[in-house]
Design a protein around this motif. Structure first.
Motif, PDB file in Angstrom:
ATOM      1  N   ALA A   1      41.930  22.250  17.880  1.00 52.63           N
ATOM      2  CA  ALA A   1      42.018  22.649  19.289  1.00 52.63           C
ATOM      3  C   ALA A   1      40.662  22.416  19.946  1.00 52.63           C
ATOM      4  N   ASP A   2      40.369  21.153  20.245  1.00 52.78           N
ATOM      5  CA  ASP A   2      39.040  20.808  20.751  1.00 52.78           C
ATOM      6  C   ASP A   2      38.810  21.220  22.203  1.00 52.78           C
ATOM      7  N   LYS A   3      39.870  21.650  22.904  1.00 52.86           N
ATOM      8  CA  LYS A   3      39.729  22.102  24.298  1.00 52.86           C
ATOM      9  C   LYS A   3      39.911  23.616  24.409  1.00 52.86           C
ATOM     10  N   PHE A   4      39.849  24.289  23.290  1.00 58.17           N
ATOM     11  CA  PHE A   4      40.159  25.714  23.250  1.00 58.17           C
ATOM     12  C   PHE A   4      39.298  26.528  24.221  1.00 58.17           C
ATOM     13  N   ASP A   5      37.996  26.425  24.089  1.00 59.95           N
ATOM     14  CA  ASP A   5      37.100  27.250  24.915  1.00 59.95           C
ATOM     15  C   ASP A   5      37.279  26.955  26.398  1.00 59.95           C
ATOM     16  N   GLN A   6      37.407  25.690  26.736  1.00 61.92           N
ATOM     17  CA  GLN A   6      37.594  25.300  28.134  1.00 61.92           C
ATOM     18  C   GLN A   6      38.892  25.875  28.697  1.00 61.92           C
ATOM     19  N   LEU A   7      39.973  25.768  27.930  1.00 64.39           N
ATOM     20  CA  LEU A   7      41.272  26.231  28.418  1.00 64.39           C
ATOM     21  C   LEU A   7      41.353  27.748  28.495  1.00 64.39           C
ATOM     22  N   ILE A   8      40.715  28.435  27.550  1.00 62.71           N
ATOM     23  CA  ILE A   8      40.677  29.901  27.619  1.00 62.71           C
ATOM     24  C   ILE A   8      39.969  30.334  28.901  1.00 62.71           C
ATOM     25  N   ALA A   9      38.820  29.725  29.185  1.00 65.03           N
ATOM     26  CA  ALA A   9      38.060  30.085  30.396  1.00 65.03           C
ATOM     27  C   ALA A   9      38.856  29.807  31.660  1.00 65.03           C
ATOM     28  N   GLU A  10      39.496  28.646  31.724  1.00 64.74           N
ATOM     29  CA  GLU A  10      40.274  28.288  32.904  1.00 64.74           C
ATOM     30  C   GLU A  10      41.460  29.234  33.107  1.00 64.74           C
ATOM     31  N   ASN A  11      42.110  29.608  32.031  1.00 66.93           N
ATOM     32  CA  ASN A  11      43.300  30.437  32.160  1.00 66.93           C
ATOM     33  C   ASN A  11      42.992  31.918  32.287  1.00 66.93           C
ATOM     34  N   GLU A  12      41.774  32.327  31.946  1.00 64.74           N
ATOM     35  CA  GLU A  12      41.356  33.694  32.275  1.00 64.74           C
ATOM     36  C   GLU A  12      41.339  33.902  33.775  1.00 64.74           C
ATOM     37  N   LYS A  13      40.971  32.862  34.503  1.00 66.28           N
ATOM     38  CA  LYS A  13      40.860  32.972  35.957  1.00 66.28           C
ATOM     39  C   LYS A  13      42.211  33.186  36.634  1.00 66.28           C
ATOM     40  N   VAL A  14      43.281  32.727  35.999  1.00 65.74           N
ATOM     41  CA  VAL A  14      44.608  32.848  36.619  1.00 65.74           C
ATOM     42  C   VAL A  14      45.483  33.890  35.921  1.00 65.74           C
ATOM     43  N   GLY A  15      44.914  34.635  34.982  1.00 62.05           N
ATOM     44  CA  GLY A  15      45.657  35.729  34.358  1.00 62.05           C
ATOM     45  C   GLY A  15      46.602  35.331  33.250  1.00 62.05           C
ATOM     46  N   ASN A  16      46.371  34.173  32.658  1.00 62.29           N
ATOM     47  CA  ASN A  16      47.202  33.754  31.527  1.00 62.29           C
ATOM     48  C   ASN A  16      46.495  33.921  30.189  1.00 62.29           C
ATOM     49  N   ALA A  17      45.205  34.238  30.212  1.00 61.88           N
ATOM     50  CA  ALA A  17      44.439  34.457  28.987  1.00 61.88           C
ATOM     51  C   ALA A  17      43.449  35.599  29.226  1.00 61.88           C
ATOM     52  N   PHE A  18      43.113  36.302  28.136  1.00 59.87           N
ATOM     53  CA  PHE A  18      42.217  37.460  28.240  1.00 59.87           C
ATOM     54  C   PHE A  18      41.310  37.477  27.012  1.00 59.87           C
ATOM     55  N   THR A  19      40.063  37.880  27.205  1.00 54.96           N
ATOM     56  CA  THR A  19      39.133  38.031  26.081  1.00 54.96           C
ATOM     57  C   THR A  19      38.428  39.375  26.183  1.00 54.96           C
ATOM     58  N   GLY A  20      37.989  39.888  25.037  1.00 55.09           N
ATOM     59  CA  GLY A  20      37.278  41.163  25.040  1.00 55.09           C
ATOM     60  C   GLY A  20      36.476  41.335  23.770  1.00 55.09           C
ATOM     61  N   ASN A  21      35.439  42.145  23.853  1.00 56.94           N
ATOM     62  CA  ASN A  21      34.600  42.395  22.680  1.00 56.94           C
ATOM     63  C   ASN A  21      35.189  43.448  21.756  1.00 56.94           C
ATOM     64  N   THR A  22      36.179  44.187  22.242  1.00 57.53           N
ATOM     65  CA  THR A  22      36.938  45.112  21.393  1.00 57.53           C
ATOM     66  C   THR A  22      38.417  44.888  21.668  1.00 57.53           C
ATOM     67  N   ILE A  23      39.245  45.320  20.727  1.00 60.66           N
ATOM     68  CA  ILE A  23      40.689  45.155  20.929  1.00 60.66           C
ATOM     69  C   ILE A  23      41.159  46.021  22.102  1.00 60.66           C
ATOM     70  N   GLU A  24      40.497  47.179  22.293  1.00 57.85           N
ATOM     71  CA  GLU A  24      40.866  48.045  23.412  1.00 57.85           C
ATOM     72  C   GLU A  24      40.512  47.398  24.745  1.00 57.85           C
ATOM     73  N   GLU A  25      39.369  46.722  24.779  1.00 61.08           N
ATOM     74  CA  GLU A  25      38.949  46.065  26.023  1.00 61.08           C
ATOM     75  C   GLU A  25      39.919  44.958  26.411  1.00 61.08           C
ATOM     76  N   VAL A  26      40.291  44.119  25.461  1.00 57.76           N
ATOM     77  CA  VAL A  26      41.199  43.020  25.783  1.00 57.76           C
ATOM     78  C   VAL A  26      42.588  43.550  26.124  1.00 57.76           C
TER      79      VAL A  26
END
Length: 508
Positions: free
Chosen positions: A355-380
């Motif tokens: 998945a060579d575009k993973f980081d790029q696609l995660i960042a792009e889709n965070e902006k539109v509410g299709n992906a989420f990241t967090g430093n804890t499971i509760e945060e995400v």
């Protein structure tokens, strides 16, 4: 016309040119094909090559429909299979398909489809579209050479659509795009033509004794989906499947046959215009086939994720929830980016592909509410709108199952178990998706539409997702890979062969 004339005068003044003077038209033909997808374009070529003056109508700006997204089509007994050493017989394949559908399907229709499939594959190749291979998504079927999935050039149905459209025009056929069929004309109990309207609103009356309905079903008509007892879902691929052909058939006395079946294909990250794992977001959409931890909107695990590969089954579980969220951690993300995917997603993303575009696609889709990241499971969890305690519990249990090598809850194959314990944590949101509606109106094995008394409505044919009786309770992903597109193209050829009288000898 007065209003149009005044509007045209204004337009001529402002831009200097406009096609304002088009008026209502009348066209006389032998065959009308309503819908220029895979089945419609194949039918149109068959009709014009059979010496029939043919008009092909398409509501979108260009031909193709969902045919643009098909990877391959089912067949048994083709020259491609013979060259690959496939020994599967028609009878074996027919009974496998019928058993899968628990014999709910129209058996004569399915048998005709199976019998014609080899001729259709060879006919397509004779028309310049050479199949790359015959294969299967399933390793066990590849090992057994139980192969029926014929792959189009470039793994893309656009090659078929392009070639059929070229031939149709070369042979003198009339293609009218942005011109949907709206009304079926009947006279003395038989088909007499179709009324269509172009993008300017002009009425086009096409007189013809034969009409082939190939509009792709009713997936995007939520009212029809609900009426027949199904759940609306996000469409994959082309748009415009609103039940036009089926409703035209109903107006002539047709009846439904198994309607309510929707070809759900699990969950995918919702992106309009992208099908399966094809398109710019394919690498994230492929996550919904990998068997990682899946949870519902509150954070609870609710099915055996290994079944995401066999999506006619997983779709049943997902229908209960609507939305699905794939949850994984930093170690799994690293695995995806280096070792690659566990399993393939169609033919677009193969097992082991990084998945060579993973980081790029995660960042792009965070902006539109299709992906989420967090430093804890509760945060995400909070970012995704879930109950943090519930998601933390699901992650904890999945980590325990992975460490012990056994899924105590649902018995998932250990190769799909992954710990969810190392930051950062990721969630990708998905919705229930569907490829198409399944069954349409009742037809004979020769694709002739019938009424409530099983009497043929003379001159009326339905193919592909406008025709009913082909499916039982779900799409036969293992029994007949590529059967949806194959039913469309074979239906088109069967309908035309019926019109040309090629089945008369065996019918009488």
């Amino acid at each position: 016309m007065k209003f149009k004339t005044l509007a045209c005068v204004a337009a001529l003044t402002s831009i200097g040119f406009m096609n304002c003077w088009a008026a209502d038209q009348v066209i006389n033909a032998d065959v009308i094909v309503v819908g220029a997808g895979a089945g419609g374009t194949v039918a149109a070529v068959g009709a014009v090559e059979g010496g029939k003056k043919t008009v092909l109508l398409e509501k979108n700006a260009f031909p193709g429909g969902n045919g643009m997204f098909m990877e391959g089509s089912y067949a048994v007994g083709s020259s491609v299979q013979k060259a690959a050493g496939v020994k599967l017989t028609e009878e074996e394949s027919f009974n496998t398909i019928m058993n899968y559908h628990h014999w709910k399907s129209n058996a004569p229709l399915v048998r005709r489809f199976v019998s014609e499939s080899k001729y259709t594959i060879d006919w397509i190749q004779d028309h310049g579209v050479k199949f790359e291979e015959v294969t299967s998504m399933w390793p066990e079927k590849r090992e057994a050479k139980d192969l029926t999935w014929h792959i189009y050039p470039g793994k893309h149905g656009s090659s078929l659509i392009k070639r059929m459209t070229e031939i149709f025009k070369e042979k003198g056929g009339t293609l009218l795009t942005q011109t949907p069929g709206k009304e079926l004309l009947m006279k003395d109990g038989r088909v007499a033509g179709v009324v269509a309207y172009n993008k300017d609103g002009d009425k086009i009356t096409i007189n013809a004794p034969n009409v082939i309905l190939a509009t792709g079903g009713y997936l995007e008509n939520d009212e029809m989906v609900k009426k027949y007892g199904a759940i609306p879902a996000e469409p994959n691929g082309a748009l415009g499947h609103t039940g036009d052909g089926i409703n035209m058939a109903f107006s002539a006395g047709a009846v439904p046959d198994g309607m309510g079946l929707i070809v759900y294909n699990g969950a995918f990250m919702p992106v309009k215009g992208e099908a399966l794992c094809e398109g710019p977001n394919g690498q994230l959409r492929a996550l919904f086939r990998q068997g990682f931890l899946n949870v519902n909107h509150v954070g609870d695990r609710f099915f055996n994720e290994e079944k995401t590969r066999e999506w006619p089954f997983s779709s049943n579980a997902i229908q209960r929830e609507g939305e699905v969220f794939v949850v994984f951690d930093a170690d799994t993300a690293k695995e995806l980016k280096t070792t690659g995917y566990l399993v393939q997603c169609g033919l677009y993303i193969r097992a082991g592909h990084p998945a060579d575009k993973f980081d790029q696609l995660i960042a792009e889709n965070e902006k539109v509410g299709n992906a989420f990241t967090g430093n804890t499971i509760e945060e995400v969890a909070k970012k995704a709108g879930m109950d943090p305690k519930k998601l933390a519990h699901a992650a904890k249990k999945m980590t325990e199952y992975t460490k012990k090598g056994h899924d105590d809850q649902f018995g998932k194959d250990p190769k799909f178990l992954r710990k969810v314990e190392k930051a950062p944590f990721y969630i990708v949101r998905g919705k229930l998706h569907a490829l198409s509606s399944g069954n349409g109106v009742k037809v004979t094995e020769f694709m002739e539409v019938v009424d409530k008394n099983d009497r043929v409505i003379p001159g009326l044919f339905a193919i592909g997702h406008d025709a009913g009786g082909f499916y039982g309770d779900s799409y036969d992903l293992k029994a007949g890979e590529g059967s949806a597109s194959a039913f469309a193209i074979n239906g088109g050829r069967i309908a035309v062969k019926t019109i040309l009288g090629e089945f008369d000898a065996e019918r009488n």
